[in-house]
Structures are given as C-alpha cells and as structure tokens.
Design a protein around this motif. Structure first.
Motif, PDB file in Angstrom:
ATOM      1  N   LYS A  14     -82.840  -1.328  15.916  1.00  0.00           N
ATOM      2  CA  LYS A  14     -81.893  -0.775  16.887  1.00  0.00           C
ATOM      3  C   LYS A  14     -82.567  -0.612  18.253  1.00  0.00           C
ATOM      4  N   ARG A  15     -83.770  -0.078  18.261  1.00  0.00           N
ATOM      5  CA  ARG A  15     -84.499   0.136  19.517  1.00  0.00           C
ATOM      6  C   ARG A  15     -84.761  -1.188  20.225  1.00  0.00           C
ATOM      7  N   LEU A  16     -85.206  -2.198  19.477  1.00  0.00           N
ATOM      8  CA  LEU A  16     -85.481  -3.500  20.075  1.00  0.00           C
ATOM      9  C   LEU A  16     -84.206  -4.142  20.624  1.00  0.00           C
ATOM     10  N   ALA A  17     -83.096  -3.999  19.912  1.00  0.00           N
ATOM     11  CA  ALA A  17     -81.828  -4.574  20.380  1.00  0.00           C
ATOM     12  C   ALA A  17     -81.336  -3.893  21.651  1.00  0.00           C
ATOM     13  N   ASP A  34     -85.961  -6.395   9.048  1.00  0.00           N
ATOM     14  CA  ASP A  34     -84.657  -7.047   9.116  1.00  0.00           C
ATOM     15  C   ASP A  34     -83.881  -6.419  10.267  1.00  0.00           C
ATOM     16  N   GLU A  35     -82.602  -6.575  10.283  1.00  0.00           N
ATOM     17  CA  GLU A  35     -81.811  -6.074  11.413  1.00  0.00           C
ATOM     18  C   GLU A  35     -81.270  -4.660  11.208  1.00  0.00           C
ATOM     19  N   THR A  36     -81.872  -3.915  10.284  1.00  0.00           N
ATOM     20  CA  THR A  36     -81.470  -2.530  10.064  1.00  0.00           C
ATOM     21  C   THR A  36     -82.625  -1.612  10.447  1.00  0.00           C
ATOM     22  N   HIS A  84     -92.287   3.179  22.049  1.00  0.00           N
ATOM     23  CA  HIS A  84     -91.218   3.756  21.229  1.00  0.00           C
ATOM     24  C   HIS A  84     -91.341   5.277  21.196  1.00  0.00           C
ATOM     25  N   LEU A  85     -92.574   5.763  21.031  1.00  0.00           N
ATOM     26  CA  LEU A  85     -92.773   7.212  21.045  1.00  0.00           C
ATOM     27  C   LEU A  85     -94.218   7.554  21.322  1.00  0.00           C
ATOM     28  N   VAL A  87     -92.462  -3.845  18.980  1.00  0.00           N
ATOM     29  CA  VAL A  87     -92.675  -5.250  19.337  1.00  0.00           C
ATOM     30  C   VAL A  87     -91.763  -6.134  18.500  1.00  0.00           C
ATOM     31  N   LYS A  88     -91.385  -7.264  19.058  1.00  0.00           N
ATOM     32  CA  LYS A  88     -90.505  -8.188  18.344  1.00  0.00           C
ATOM     33  C   LYS A  88     -91.257  -8.986  17.280  1.00  0.00           C
TER      34      LYS A  88
END
Length: 131
Positions: free
Chosen positions: A67-70, A60-62, A77-78, A12-13
């Motif tokens: 990556k999955r959300l981007a 954060d963005e790492t 997700h699993l 989720v975002k």
C-alpha cells in the motif's frame, strides 16, 4: 524521554536491487534477511553498533508495504525511536495530546506496536520501541 534512533525502515520496490545499492553505499554486506508472509513483506537488515537500517519490500500486492509503495513510492517508511519505558513514554505523549496509533488506552500496558501518527510529525511515521 527519547534516547535516540533505534532504526530506520526504508520501503523499496526491488529488495535485491536495493540490497546491492546499500551494500555499495554502506561498504558492508547485508546482516540478515527475513520474510513476514502474514504481513506480506520481506526485509533486509544492515546492523550498526547502536542502530540498524531495515529495507522492506512487499511479497505480493497486499499488506502495508504494498500500500505504501503504491501510494507514495520508495522512501523512508518509518523512524523507530528508543525509550527506556514504553508505557511511561506513551502516557507522557497522551498527556501532551499527541495522536498515537496502536495505543492500548490509559491503564493498559503496551503489548504491541505504538506509533506517533504521521500527522504529528510532518508525514513521518514514528515507532516507539523500548530498548
């Protein structure tokens, strides 16, 4: 070999907003919250008698969740599946020619996480957990 679903992980975002939605849907409060800074993610758990739902979001963005959300946005997700003996299950899957991620190789005990590659399951990452 598989005993059933252990848990489902949903990316989720906005974790706080998602927790509020899921609390309304499930009719219960979130059971636990945690952060895994090394993995760049934060989690919220809804526990049930035989399984749980885990909501994950990025710090954060790492990391894999960012990556999955981007790449794919929010969603499952699993799925984690329970087995009695993870080493035996991995050996059986190898014999069937199933592509695995995190497989330590024949003769080596499983020490970390092992997944059935999403290409084997129509795009669903499947974790194998002993329990």
């Amino acid at each position: 070999m598989f005993k059933g679903v252990d848990h489902v992980v949903v990316a989720v975002k906005d974790l706080d907003a998602a927790v509020g939605r899921y609390e309304t849907i499930f009719g219960q409060a979130v059971s636990e919250r945690r952060e895994a800074p090394a993995a760049g993610m934060k989690m919220a758990f809804f526990r049930f008698p035989e399984s749980f739902v885990e909501l994950v979001s990025n710090i954060d963005e790492t990391g894999p969740i960012a990556k999955r959300l981007a790449e794919r946005g929010e969603g499952v997700h699993l799925i984690a599946m329970k087995v009695d003996d993870i080493d035996k299950a991995v050996a059986e899957l190898r014999e069937k020619g199933v592509r695995l991620v995190g497989d330590p190789g024949p003769g080596n005990p499983v020490k970390g996480q092992v997944f059935v590659h999403p290409s084997e399951t129509g795009g669903v990452l499947t974790q194998i957990v002993q329990g």
